[in-house]
Design a protein around this motif. Structure first.
Motif, mmCIF file in Angstrom:
data_model
loop_
_atom_site.group_PDB
_atom_site.id
_atom_site.type_symbol
_atom_site.label_atom_id
_atom_site.label_comp_id
_atom_site.label_asym_id
_atom_site.label_seq_id
_atom_site.Cartn_x
_atom_site.Cartn_y
_atom_site.Cartn_z
ATOM 1 N N ARG A 144 0.746 -1.131 0.058
ATOM 2 C CA ARG A 144 -0.027 -0.126 0.061
ATOM 3 C C ARG A 144 0.789 1.189 -0.186
ATOM 4 N NH1 ARG A 144 -5.460 -0.363 1.418
ATOM 5 N NH2 ARG A 144 -5.302 1.764 2.277
ATOM 6 N N GLY A 145 0.669 2.008 -1.212
ATOM 7 C CA GLY A 145 1.333 3.365 -0.865
ATOM 8 C C GLY A 145 0.519 4.339 -1.542
ATOM 9 N N ASP A 146 1.159 5.468 -2.085
ATOM 10 C CA ASP A 146 0.586 6.614 -2.727
ATOM 11 C C ASP A 146 0.854 6.584 -4.278
ATOM 12 O OD1 ASP A 146 0.271 9.401 -3.982
ATOM 13 O OD2 ASP A 146 -0.192 9.922 -1.756
ATOM 14 N N THR A 147 -0.142 6.212 -4.876
ATOM 15 C CA THR A 147 -0.056 5.858 -6.331
ATOM 16 C C THR A 147 0.277 7.009 -7.134
ATOM 17 O OG1 THR A 147 -1.879 4.204 -6.036
ATOM 18 C CG2 THR A 147 -1.124 4.938 -8.242
ATOM 19 N N PHE A 148 0.019 8.197 -7.022
ATOM 20 C CA PHE A 148 0.271 9.265 -7.676
ATOM 21 C C PHE A 148 1.803 9.728 -7.445
ATOM 22 C CE2 PHE A 148 1.118 13.849 -7.132
ATOM 23 C CZ PHE A 148 1.114 14.449 -8.477
ATOM 24 N N ARG A 149 2.269 9.610 -6.380
ATOM 25 C CA ARG A 149 3.409 10.202 -6.039
ATOM 26 C C ARG A 149 4.494 9.007 -6.486
ATOM 27 N NH1 ARG A 149 0.616 12.752 -2.112
ATOM 28 N NH2 ARG A 149 1.235 15.021 -2.119
ATOM 29 N N ILE A 155 10.705 2.601 -0.310
ATOM 30 C CA ILE A 155 9.241 3.371 0.244
ATOM 31 C C ILE A 155 8.797 2.458 1.161
ATOM 32 C CG2 ILE A 155 7.170 3.932 -0.876
ATOM 33 C CD1 ILE A 155 8.348 3.974 -3.689
ATOM 34 N N PRO A 156 8.090 2.970 2.184
ATOM 35 C CA PRO A 156 7.667 2.294 3.214
ATOM 36 C C PRO A 156 6.252 1.617 2.882
ATOM 37 C CG PRO A 156 8.352 4.341 4.127
ATOM 38 C CD PRO A 156 8.405 4.553 2.399
ATOM 39 N N ASN A 157 6.089 0.406 3.256
ATOM 40 C CA ASN A 157 4.904 -0.302 2.971
ATOM 41 C C ASN A 157 3.926 0.046 3.973
ATOM 42 O OD1 ASN A 157 2.670 -2.068 2.133
ATOM 43 N ND2 ASN A 157 4.142 -3.989 2.156
ATOM 44 N N ARG A 158 2.711 0.742 3.757
ATOM 45 C CA ARG A 158 1.817 1.191 4.720
ATOM 46 C C ARG A 158 0.533 0.100 4.792
ATOM 47 N NH1 ARG A 158 4.401 5.203 7.220
ATOM 48 N NH2 ARG A 158 5.467 6.669 5.552
ATOM 49 N N ASN A 159 0.925 -0.958 4.694
ATOM 50 C CA ASN A 159 0.055 -2.247 4.679
ATOM 51 C C ASN A 159 -0.711 -2.298 6.059
ATOM 52 O OD1 ASN A 159 -1.116 -3.991 2.660
ATOM 53 N ND2 ASN A 159 0.002 -5.619 3.810
#
Length: 365
Positions: free
Chosen positions: A248-253, A357-361
């Motif tokens: 899970r992450g910020d798709t746009f960035r 990139i951190p995984n925000r799962n």
């Protein structure tokens, strides 16, 4: 209430001290008094003061304790501690924590207290003026950013119209262009459009809230490659995605980061390279994703590696077109999502970027 006078709240449980303070300073300042910390708090709800003077030794709450209790709700008034004792530890503690500006020993010297009050008020005014300037600058910066974004967005429409006209003229052969001027116009329009898109990316990255959603890196990489492959069809794109866990992450960035890095890998290939290549790998783990983008392009001079993430920096070792803000946007986008980036490069051999990139799962519900 006279706005041009310094307003002081003096708190002391000894009534004669309150009366003496009023008698000495009422001609110079607008004075309010309270005989306890509780009474002082109540007064502060009703009036706005510039300076608060509190006696250290009070029965229910000391001056230091009082200042500590109000420091978050009332950060603006300047605090002065009044003490008739050698409360060295309390005074040092108060000063170290930033609760008080100064302390005065009792019985006070009128001239010294006058000087301390006036100096304290100058600090109050300076802080307020600084805060007003900050607010003004933030407003101006916000308006400027909005103007730049709006202008950039509106400029894309006529640019796309110019490109459309160029393509139409080629289709029906209505324009004879032996000198290749149409190609030159198209190239300039594309450069300008690329720069405008970078400005829009920068604005959106700085303004949009971070939003986490599931990301399939195989699909994301394919979308990015599809967008840039037509720019150089001879490049061999190699991808390797190891994603056995959800990410899970910020798709746009993350898209902005990949697009800029892949764009550079395509743009800065060596013209004479027989086998141009861009290699992309992704490894997803429970707590992070590691992405590597490696090319065999022209590379970056070692003395430039510390500067490539600065805005408008462009290496002088190539004549490739570029805005100089792509890698700056990459770094800013990574800062927004808590990521990091490292670069290794050999001039004439190629460049490799590795981002984490951190995984925000854990935000998954």
């Amino acid at each position: 209430m006279k706005e041009n006078r310094i307003r002081i709240l003096y708190i002391d449980d000894e009534i004669h001290n309150l009366n003496a303070f009023k008698a000495s300073f009422r001609r110079s300042y607008e004075i309010y008094t309270a005989s306890s910390a509780q009474e002082g708090k109540q007064l502060l709800k009703e009036i706005t003061v510039h300076i608060i003077i509190a006696d250290q030794k009070m029965p229910v709450s000391t001056g230091v304790e009082f200042f500590n209790e109000i420091k978050d709700t009332l950060p603006e008034p300047i605090r002065i501690l009044l003490t008739g004792y050698t409360d060295v530890e309390d005074i040092i503690d108060a000063i170290n924590k930033g609760h008080i500006y100064s302390y005065i020993k009792k019985p006070w010297d009128e001239h010294e207290l006058h000087k301390t009050i006036n100096n304290a008020y100058e600090i109050f005014r300076t802080r307020r003026q600084l805060q007003e300037k900050i607010i003004e600058l933030e407003k101006t910066n916000d308006e400027l950013n909005r103007f730049i974004y709006s202008t950039s967005h509106d400029l894309r429409s006529p640019l796309m119209s110019v490109l459309g006209i160029i393509n139409l003229s080629r289709l029906d052969n209505s324009v004879i262009d032996p000198n290749g001027y149409m190609n030159m116009v198209e190239s300039c329009v594309l450069k300008l459009d690329d720069f405008i898109q970078k400005i829009i990316e920068y604005y959106r990255n700085s303004r949009l809230e971070v939003e986490y959603e599931k990301i399939d890196f195989t699909n994301l990489l394919n979308d990015c490659i599809t967008a840039f492959k037509p720019q150089n069809t001879s490049i061999l794109f190699q991808t390797q995605v190891d994603q056995s866990v959800d990410f899970r992450g910020d798709t746009f960035r993350i898209s902005v980061i990949l697009n800029n890095l892949i764009s550079n890998a395509v743009k800065y290939q060596k013209p004479e390279e027989a086998n141009p290549m861009v290699h992309l790998t992704v490894k997803v783990e429970p707590h992070k994703a590691t992405i590597s983008i490696r090319d065999n392009g022209i590379g970056i001079l070692s003395e430039h590696l510390n500067n490539i993430f600065k805005m408008f920096f462009r290496s002088k070792n190539n004549n490739k077109p570029g805005s100089g803000i792509g890698l700056y946007i990459v770094k800013e986008a990574l800062n927004k999502i808590g990521g990091t980036i490292n670069v290794a490069s050999k001039y004439g051999e190629g460049t490799q970027f590795e981002i984490t990139i951190p995984n925000r799962n854990e935000f998954d519900t």
